[in-house]
Design a protein around this motif. Structure first.
Motif, PDB file in Angstrom:
ATOM      1  N   GLU A  84       0.819  -1.209   0.000  1.00  0.00           N
ATOM      2  CA  GLU A  84       0.000   0.000   0.000  1.00  0.00           C
ATOM      3  C   GLU A  84       0.860   1.269   0.000  1.00  0.00           C
ATOM      4  OE1 GLU A  84       0.870  -1.829   2.432  1.00  0.00           O
ATOM      5  OE2 GLU A  84       0.203  -1.164   4.409  1.00  0.00           O
ATOM      6  N   ASP A  85       2.149   1.115  -0.270  1.00  0.00           N
ATOM      7  CA  ASP A  85       3.061   2.260  -0.276  1.00  0.00           C
ATOM      8  C   ASP A  85       2.684   3.235  -1.399  1.00  0.00           C
ATOM      9  OD1 ASP A  85       6.123   3.014   0.687  1.00  0.00           O
ATOM     10  OD2 ASP A  85       5.651   3.655  -1.358  1.00  0.00           O
ATOM     11  N   MET A  95      -2.573  -3.538  -7.738  1.00  0.00           N
ATOM     12  CA  MET A  95      -3.216  -4.456  -6.798  1.00  0.00           C
ATOM     13  C   MET A  95      -2.480  -4.457  -5.447  1.00  0.00           C
ATOM     14  SD  MET A  95      -4.668  -7.578  -9.059  1.00  0.00           S
ATOM     15  CE  MET A  95      -3.173  -8.552  -9.198  1.00  0.00           C
ATOM     16  N   PRO A  96      -2.772  -3.471  -4.604  1.00  0.00           N
ATOM     17  CA  PRO A  96      -2.143  -3.473  -3.278  1.00  0.00           C
ATOM     18  C   PRO A  96      -2.715  -4.569  -2.380  1.00  0.00           C
ATOM     19  CG  PRO A  96      -3.737  -1.681  -3.458  1.00  0.00           C
ATOM     20  CD  PRO A  96      -3.653  -2.318  -4.821  1.00  0.00           C
ATOM     21  N   LEU A 148      -5.863   6.426   2.046  1.00  0.00           N
ATOM     22  CA  LEU A 148      -5.080   7.537   1.486  1.00  0.00           C
ATOM     23  C   LEU A 148      -4.694   7.233   0.039  1.00  0.00           C
ATOM     24  CD1 LEU A 148      -3.811  10.248   2.383  1.00  0.00           C
ATOM     25  CD2 LEU A 148      -1.708   8.986   2.838  1.00  0.00           C
ATOM     26  N   LEU A 149      -4.291   6.002  -0.193  1.00  0.00           N
ATOM     27  CA  LEU A 149      -3.935   5.581  -1.551  1.00  0.00           C
ATOM     28  C   LEU A 149      -5.132   5.767  -2.491  1.00  0.00           C
ATOM     29  CD1 LEU A 149      -1.602   4.152  -3.095  1.00  0.00           C
ATOM     30  CD2 LEU A 149      -2.694   1.976  -2.481  1.00  0.00           C
ATOM     31  N   ARG A 150      -6.286   5.384  -2.022  1.00  0.00           N
ATOM     32  CA  ARG A 150      -7.497   5.514  -2.843  1.00  0.00           C
ATOM     33  C   ARG A 150      -7.776   6.987  -3.177  1.00  0.00           C
ATOM     34  NH1 ARG A 150      -9.863   3.073  -6.714  1.00  0.00           N
ATOM     35  NH2 ARG A 150      -8.555   4.787  -7.423  1.00  0.00           N
ATOM     36  N   MET A 170      -7.959   0.168  -8.730  1.00  0.00           N
ATOM     37  CA  MET A 170      -7.148  -0.527  -7.730  1.00  0.00           C
ATOM     38  C   MET A 170      -7.923  -1.720  -7.200  1.00  0.00           C
ATOM     39  SD  MET A 170      -4.979   2.260  -5.578  1.00  0.00           S
ATOM     40  CE  MET A 170      -6.148   3.569  -5.388  1.00  0.00           C
ATOM     41  N   LEU A 171      -7.289  -2.874  -7.270  1.00  0.00           N
ATOM     42  CA  LEU A 171      -7.895  -4.111  -6.794  1.00  0.00           C
ATOM     43  C   LEU A 171      -7.132  -4.562  -5.559  1.00  0.00           C
ATOM     44  CD1 LEU A 171      -7.854  -5.857 -10.302  1.00  0.00           C
ATOM     45  CD2 LEU A 171      -9.645  -4.384  -9.378  1.00  0.00           C
ATOM     46  N   ILE A 172      -7.866  -4.905  -4.519  1.00  0.00           N
ATOM     47  CA  ILE A 172      -7.196  -5.402  -3.315  1.00  0.00           C
ATOM     48  C   ILE A 172      -6.871  -6.882  -3.520  1.00  0.00           C
ATOM     49  CG2 ILE A 172      -7.472  -5.942  -0.870  1.00  0.00           C
ATOM     50  CD1 ILE A 172      -7.004  -2.989  -1.371  1.00  0.00           C
TER      51      ILE A 172
END
Lengths: 65, 260
Positions: free
Chosen positions: B133-134, B150-151, B170-172, B179-181
């Motif tokens: 997630e950096d 994909m974090p 925050l990333l979002r 972005m896919l988890i």
């Protein structure tokens, strides 16, 4: 000459191609091949010749996450 | 929408660790994922895994696009070669880039993955990088051309849900790409939560395959992902510190000034 296929030793005639290695191994399609960590396209199996000590990897589809 | 392709589902499903091929099929049919993740292993090995011709026959009948991974790769060169082999076997440009930097946590190698991602993109792959997630790493991946990332939520197979909600949210907020988890989701509520935060999809494997009833969990995850997406689009309320009556106060019978 001796090479390894999937880390197991195989004896093949000097200058054998990848096609001959596939036959010796008995590979079943679908599969893909890397020679000494370099991908070899299937169209080049017949024209890619092996040397003593080469390492061949033959991989197949498996489940993955 | 990933790399210009619109997918009908926000669920991506792994194919490993199911109790049987029948259960895998049932889980796929009930959850209707957009992708099935698959891998490559040496032909003589893998007798504990679903693999080979039987696995290929099963995959072929499911009619779901393949997402090959580069699981187990520890160097950029291994990733590069594995991706090319996967493209030939599975006949797809899609690749889930996995470059492991630590065997204990299976944490991605954040220092080397950007370079190999760029090489794959240049060669025509649609790269979906499994990353942390950096924020800076994710931004670099986007900068070099990754159209989706994909974090992880938590380390692979832990099922712990999002361990760092602050960083993920925050990333979002900071990045606009899909972005896919991927990794670390254990329960449908975990999946719903990240979808509520605005993530675009979820990749699952262990959470479904290792459930007591994988088919039922596959169905539950499908609903949870859809619910989370709807909640995000609907704009969930902002939490408040104090109570506020939902029933109108005006006109309350027996109420009078001076009541405690």
């Amino acid at each position: 000459m001796e090479i390894t296929i999937n880390q197991k030793p195989f004896k093949l005639p000097q200058g054998a191609s990848i096609n001959e290695a596939i036959e010796a191994f008995g590979a079943q399609p679908p599969f893909a091949i890397a020679l000494n960590l370099t991908f070899v396209h299937r169209q080049r199996y017949g024209e890619t010749f092996l040397s003593q000590g080469d390492a061949l990897e033959i991989v197949q589809p498996v489940a993955g996450g | 929408m990933l790399y210009g392709t619109l997918f009908p589902s926000r669920l991506l499903l792994g194919t490993a660790q199911y109790p049987s091929p029948v259960v895998l099929r049932q889980a796929v049919e009930i959850s209707e994922p957009s992708f099935l993740t698959v891998s490559l292993r040496r032909q003589a090995a893998g007798h504990n895994e679903i693999g080979g011709q039987a696995f290929w026959d099963l995959l072929s009948t499911l009619k779901i696009p393949f997402l090959p991974n580069t699981a187990g790769c520890h160097t950029p060169e291994e990733v590069w070669t594995t991706a090319q082999m996967a493209r030939e076997v599975f006949e797809t440009p899609w690749i889930k880039l996995e470059l492991i930097g630590d065997d204990y946590t299976l944490q991605p190698d954040t220092l080397q993955m950007v370079g190999v991602a760029e090489r794959l993109l240049r060669d025509g792959f649609n790269v979906l990088p499994y990353c942390t997630e950096d924020l800076v790493l994710c931004r670099r991946l986007v900068d070099i051309g990754c159209e989706a990332i994909m974090p992880w939520a938590a380390p692979i197979g832990t099922g712990r849900g999002a361990l760092n909600p602050y960083a993920l949210r925050l990333l979002r907020e900071r990045l606009t790409v899909p972005m896919l988890i991927d990794a670390g989701i254990g329960k449908p509520s975990h999946a719903c939560e990240v979808m509520e935060w605005g993530f675009d999809g979820v990749l699952l494997n262990t959470a479904v395959a290792k459930a007591a009833d994988p088919t039922r969990l596959a169905a539950a995850f499908k609903k949870a992902i859809e619910a989370g997406r709807e909640a995000f689009l609907g704009g969930a309320m902002i939490p408040r510190e104090t109570a506020e009556a939902s029933t109108p106060v005006v006109g309350t019978p027996f109420w009078h000034h001076g009541a405690p």
